[in-house]
Motif scaffolding. Sequence first.
Motif, PDB file in Angstrom:
ATOM      1  N   GLY A 252     179.640  88.455 -53.639  1.00  0.00           N
ATOM      2  CA  GLY A 252     178.648  88.090 -52.646  1.00  0.00           C
ATOM      3  C   GLY A 252     178.495  89.085 -51.507  1.00  0.00           C
ATOM      4  N   THR A 253     179.179  90.220 -51.562  1.00  0.00           N
ATOM      5  CA  THR A 253     179.056  91.179 -50.455  1.00  0.00           C
ATOM      6  C   THR A 253     177.630  91.705 -50.327  1.00  0.00           C
ATOM      7  OG1 THR A 253     179.898  92.931 -51.894  1.00  0.00           O
ATOM      8  CG2 THR A 253     181.468  91.926 -50.391  1.00  0.00           C
ATOM      9  N   PHE A 254     176.981  91.959 -51.454  1.00  0.00           N
ATOM     10  CA  PHE A 254     175.603  92.446 -51.400  1.00  0.00           C
ATOM     11  C   PHE A 254     174.684  91.405 -50.761  1.00  0.00           C
ATOM     12  CE2 PHE A 254     171.341  92.804 -53.249  1.00  0.00           C
ATOM     13  CZ  PHE A 254     171.007  94.079 -52.802  1.00  0.00           C
ATOM     14  N   GLU A 255     174.835  90.133 -51.173  1.00  0.00           N
ATOM     15  CA  GLU A 255     174.009  89.061 -50.626  1.00  0.00           C
ATOM     16  C   GLU A 255     174.255  88.886 -49.130  1.00  0.00           C
ATOM     17  OE1 GLU A 255     175.848  88.853 -53.322  1.00  0.00           O
ATOM     18  OE2 GLU A 255     174.568  88.225 -54.983  1.00  0.00           O
ATOM     19  N   PHE A 256     175.484  89.136 -48.705  1.00  0.00           N
ATOM     20  CA  PHE A 256     175.810  88.948 -47.294  1.00  0.00           C
ATOM     21  C   PHE A 256     175.141  89.999 -46.412  1.00  0.00           C
ATOM     22  CE2 PHE A 256     178.240  88.638 -43.400  1.00  0.00           C
ATOM     23  CZ  PHE A 256     178.403  87.274 -43.279  1.00  0.00           C
ATOM     24  N   GLU A 257     174.745  91.123 -46.995  1.00  0.00           N
ATOM     25  CA  GLU A 257     174.059  92.145 -46.201  1.00  0.00           C
ATOM     26  C   GLU A 257     172.801  91.582 -45.554  1.00  0.00           C
ATOM     27  OE1 GLU A 257     173.382  95.750 -48.378  1.00  0.00           O
ATOM     28  OE2 GLU A 257     175.501  95.892 -48.959  1.00  0.00           O
ATOM     29  N   ARG A 258     172.087  90.710 -46.268  1.00  0.00           N
ATOM     30  CA  ARG A 258     170.888  90.072 -45.700  1.00  0.00           C
ATOM     31  C   ARG A 258     171.265  89.182 -44.532  1.00  0.00           C
ATOM     32  NH1 ARG A 258     167.702  85.049 -47.450  1.00  0.00           N
ATOM     33  NH2 ARG A 258     169.741  84.632 -48.310  1.00  0.00           N
ATOM     34  N   THR A 259     172.384  88.456 -44.658  1.00  0.00           N
ATOM     35  CA  THR A 259     172.849  87.597 -43.572  1.00  0.00           C
ATOM     36  C   THR A 259     173.208  88.437 -42.356  1.00  0.00           C
ATOM     37  OG1 THR A 259     173.612  85.925 -45.119  1.00  0.00           O
ATOM     38  CG2 THR A 259     174.577  85.870 -42.910  1.00  0.00           C
ATOM     39  N   ALA A 260     173.901  89.543 -42.569  1.00  0.00           N
ATOM     40  CA  ALA A 260     174.257  90.434 -41.464  1.00  0.00           C
ATOM     41  C   ALA A 260     172.998  90.962 -40.786  1.00  0.00           C
ATOM     42  CB  ALA A 260     175.120  91.583 -41.963  1.00  0.00           C
TER      43      ALA A 260
ATOM     44  N   PRO B 127     182.121  70.207 -46.647  1.00  0.00           N
ATOM     45  CA  PRO B 127     181.146  70.309 -47.745  1.00  0.00           C
ATOM     46  C   PRO B 127     179.728  69.918 -47.305  1.00  0.00           C
ATOM     47  CG  PRO B 127     182.497  68.360 -48.026  1.00  0.00           C
ATOM     48  CD  PRO B 127     183.059  69.111 -46.853  1.00  0.00           C
ATOM     49  N   LEU B 128     179.104  70.795 -46.546  1.00  0.00           N
ATOM     50  CA  LEU B 128     177.718  70.594 -46.123  1.00  0.00           C
ATOM     51  C   LEU B 128     176.834  71.522 -46.943  1.00  0.00           C
ATOM     52  CD1 LEU B 128     178.191  70.497 -42.233  1.00  0.00           C
ATOM     53  CD2 LEU B 128     178.057  68.577 -43.833  1.00  0.00           C
ATOM     54  N   GLY B 129     175.561  71.170 -47.036  1.00  0.00           N
ATOM     55  CA  GLY B 129     174.639  71.968 -47.834  1.00  0.00           C
ATOM     56  C   GLY B 129     173.350  72.256 -47.091  1.00  0.00           C
ATOM     57  N   ALA B 130     172.417  72.826 -47.818  1.00  0.00           N
ATOM     58  CA  ALA B 130     171.154  73.257 -47.232  1.00  0.00           C
ATOM     59  C   ALA B 130     170.432  72.122 -46.501  1.00  0.00           C
ATOM     60  CB  ALA B 130     170.252  73.853 -48.306  1.00  0.00           C
ATOM     61  N   ALA B 131     170.409  70.925 -47.085  1.00  0.00           N
ATOM     62  CA  ALA B 131     169.715  69.799 -46.441  1.00  0.00           C
ATOM     63  C   ALA B 131     170.336  69.477 -45.077  1.00  0.00           C
ATOM     64  CB  ALA B 131     169.753  68.567 -47.340  1.00  0.00           C
TER      65      ALA B 131
ATOM     66  N   LYS C 280     179.709  81.108 -48.218  1.00  0.00           N
ATOM     67  CA  LYS C 280     178.433  80.668 -48.807  1.00  0.00           C
ATOM     68  C   LYS C 280     177.730  79.670 -47.887  1.00  0.00           C
ATOM     69  CE  LYS C 280     177.974  79.607 -53.064  1.00  0.00           C
ATOM     70  NZ  LYS C 280     178.091  79.099 -54.433  1.00  0.00           N
ATOM     71  N   ARG C 281     178.497  78.751 -47.301  1.00  0.00           N
ATOM     72  CA  ARG C 281     177.897  77.784 -46.374  1.00  0.00           C
ATOM     73  C   ARG C 281     177.346  78.490 -45.141  1.00  0.00           C
ATOM     74  NH1 ARG C 281     182.963  74.777 -47.224  1.00  0.00           N
ATOM     75  NH2 ARG C 281     182.640  73.610 -49.134  1.00  0.00           N
ATOM     76  N   PHE C 282     178.080  79.481 -44.654  1.00  0.00           N
ATOM     77  CA  PHE C 282     177.626  80.238 -43.485  1.00  0.00           C
ATOM     78  C   PHE C 282     176.298  80.929 -43.782  1.00  0.00           C
ATOM     79  CE2 PHE C 282     177.791  84.212 -40.901  1.00  0.00           C
ATOM     80  CZ  PHE C 282     177.644  83.627 -39.659  1.00  0.00           C
ATOM     81  N   VAL C 283     176.175  81.537 -44.961  1.00  0.00           N
ATOM     82  CA  VAL C 283     174.921  82.173 -45.356  1.00  0.00           C
ATOM     83  C   VAL C 283     173.786  81.146 -45.353  1.00  0.00           C
ATOM     84  CG1 VAL C 283     173.707  83.242 -47.321  1.00  0.00           C
ATOM     85  CG2 VAL C 283     175.991  84.044 -46.656  1.00  0.00           C
ATOM     86  N   THR C 284     174.039  79.972 -45.902  1.00  0.00           N
ATOM     87  CA  THR C 284     173.033  78.908 -45.949  1.00  0.00           C
ATOM     88  C   THR C 284     172.672  78.438 -44.540  1.00  0.00           C
ATOM     89  OG1 THR C 284     173.902  78.222 -48.095  1.00  0.00           O
ATOM     90  CG2 THR C 284     172.485  76.647 -46.948  1.00  0.00           C
ATOM     91  N   LEU C 285     173.677  78.293 -43.678  1.00  0.00           N
ATOM     92  CA  LEU C 285     173.430  77.905 -42.283  1.00  0.00           C
ATOM     93  C   LEU C 285     172.550  78.940 -41.587  1.00  0.00           C
ATOM     94  CD1 LEU C 285     173.934  76.265 -39.665  1.00  0.00           C
ATOM     95  CD2 LEU C 285     176.058  77.585 -39.393  1.00  0.00           C
ATOM     96  N   ILE C 286     172.886  80.209 -41.709  1.00  0.00           N
ATOM     97  CA  ILE C 286     172.105  81.263 -41.053  1.00  0.00           C
ATOM     98  C   ILE C 286     170.678  81.279 -41.589  1.00  0.00           C
ATOM     99  CG2 ILE C 286     171.876  83.767 -40.693  1.00  0.00           C
ATOM    100  CD1 ILE C 286     174.100  82.278 -39.018  1.00  0.00           C
ATOM    101  N   ASP C 287     170.501  81.097 -42.894  1.00  0.00           N
ATOM    102  CA  ASP C 287     169.154  81.038 -43.465  1.00  0.00           C
ATOM    103  C   ASP C 287     168.346  79.896 -42.843  1.00  0.00           C
ATOM    104  OD1 ASP C 287     169.657  83.213 -45.094  1.00  0.00           O
ATOM    105  OD2 ASP C 287     169.973  82.021 -46.914  1.00  0.00           O
TER     106      ASP C 287
END
Length: 156
Positions: free
Chosen positions: A135-143, A69-73, A102-109
Motif C-alpha cells: 500500500g505504499t504507492f496508494e499512500f502517496e495520494r493520501t500524503a 473497525p470503522l469504515g467509509a460510511a 487503510k482506515r486512515f486513508v479512508t478517513l482522509i478521503d
Amino acid sequence: YRQDRLAGAQSYFTPVNAESRAAMDAVWDDLAGGAGDELIIRVKGRDVAIPQFRNGIARAGFHALCGKPLGAADYLALAEAIRVLMLDNIPCLGRSNFNEAKRFVTLIDALYEAKVRLICSAAAPPEMLYLEGEGTFEFERTASRLREMQAEDWGN
C-alpha cells in the motif's frame, strides 16, 4: 467565522511531543472556545463516538478513529457532521498497523471530499508516515492530500 482564524495558521504538527500537544491544545482552545462534549453519530444502526465536539469542531486521537473497525460510511457521516477535525497522535504506519493505515486513508478521503479542515499531530511529515509494506504507492495520494489540506485556502 472561527474557521477564518485558521487562515495562515499551522495545521500539521510534527513530531508528536509536548510542544505539538501544547500547540494542538491551543488551537482547540482558540477554535472551540471551551471544553467539548462527546459527539455520537448514528451510522447504520450503530453509534460512532467522537470524544470531543464543540462549535462544529471535533477532536479525537488517531486510535479512536482508525484503531477501531470503522469504515467509509462512518467517516462519511463524520465528515458531514463537522467542519474541522483535530486528529491527535498519528503514528508512523506500515506492515505492523496495516489495518489502521487503510482506515486512515479512508478517513482522509472522506474529509478531503467533504472539504473538512484537518488539524493534526503526527509522528512524521505526510510523505514519511508510510514507508514500508503493502500500500505504499496508494499512500502517496493520501500524503499528497494531507499536503493539499494544509494550504491556507483549502476547504473554502
